[in-house]
Design an enzyme around this catalytic site. Sequence first.
Site, short mmCIF file in Angstrom:
data_model
loop_
_atom_site.label_atom_id
_atom_site.label_comp_id
_atom_site.label_asym_id
_atom_site.label_seq_id
_atom_site.Cartn_x
_atom_site.Cartn_y
_atom_site.Cartn_z
N CYS A 202 0.83 -1.21 0.00
CA CYS A 202 0.00 0.00 0.00
C CYS A 202 0.87 1.26 0.00
O CYS A 202 1.58 1.53 0.97
CB CYS A 202 -0.91 -0.04 1.23
SG CYS A 202 -1.76 1.49 1.58
N CYS B 107 0.10 3.73 2.79
CA CYS B 107 0.63 3.18 4.04
C CYS B 107 2.11 3.48 4.17
O CYS B 107 2.59 3.86 5.25
CB CYS B 107 0.41 1.67 4.12
SG CYS B 107 -1.32 1.18 4.10
#
Length: 142
Positions: A25, A28
């Site tokens: 991600c 993230c």
Amino acid sequence: MENNFEIDGFETFDKVIIDFTATWCCPCKALNPILDDISGNTDIKVFKIDVDRNQGLAVECGIRSVPTMLFYKRGELINRLTGLKRKEEIIMAKKQASAKKMMAKPAKAAPKAAGLRSAEYTVSPKRVSQPSEARFPTPNVT
């Protein structure tokens, strides 16, 4: 919602953010240094949970997208944020949730303690449900 995971020393921390994240991600990855800065320069403790390694836990906690941050104060869930946020937004969300909590009824209890280790931030779920043939049967086509 009662979460089915345990973290060593969780209840000993006054302010906690549990970050549900994934290695693939991009938001993230961008959030990691922000949370590291918050953890290093404030009294907020940050724990990170990889949703791919803890799928059952993510489902049980209602995580539908990453990154998602759960905010706890003295072991009680007080707020959650989803998506990439600036440091100021995260700290403000924590402060606003703490202020609302003082005026509202008590939040649900947080996870019990036992499983988190140092800076790697791993979680040890009591049970992690895995897809099985029984839960996802193959259609019988004839």
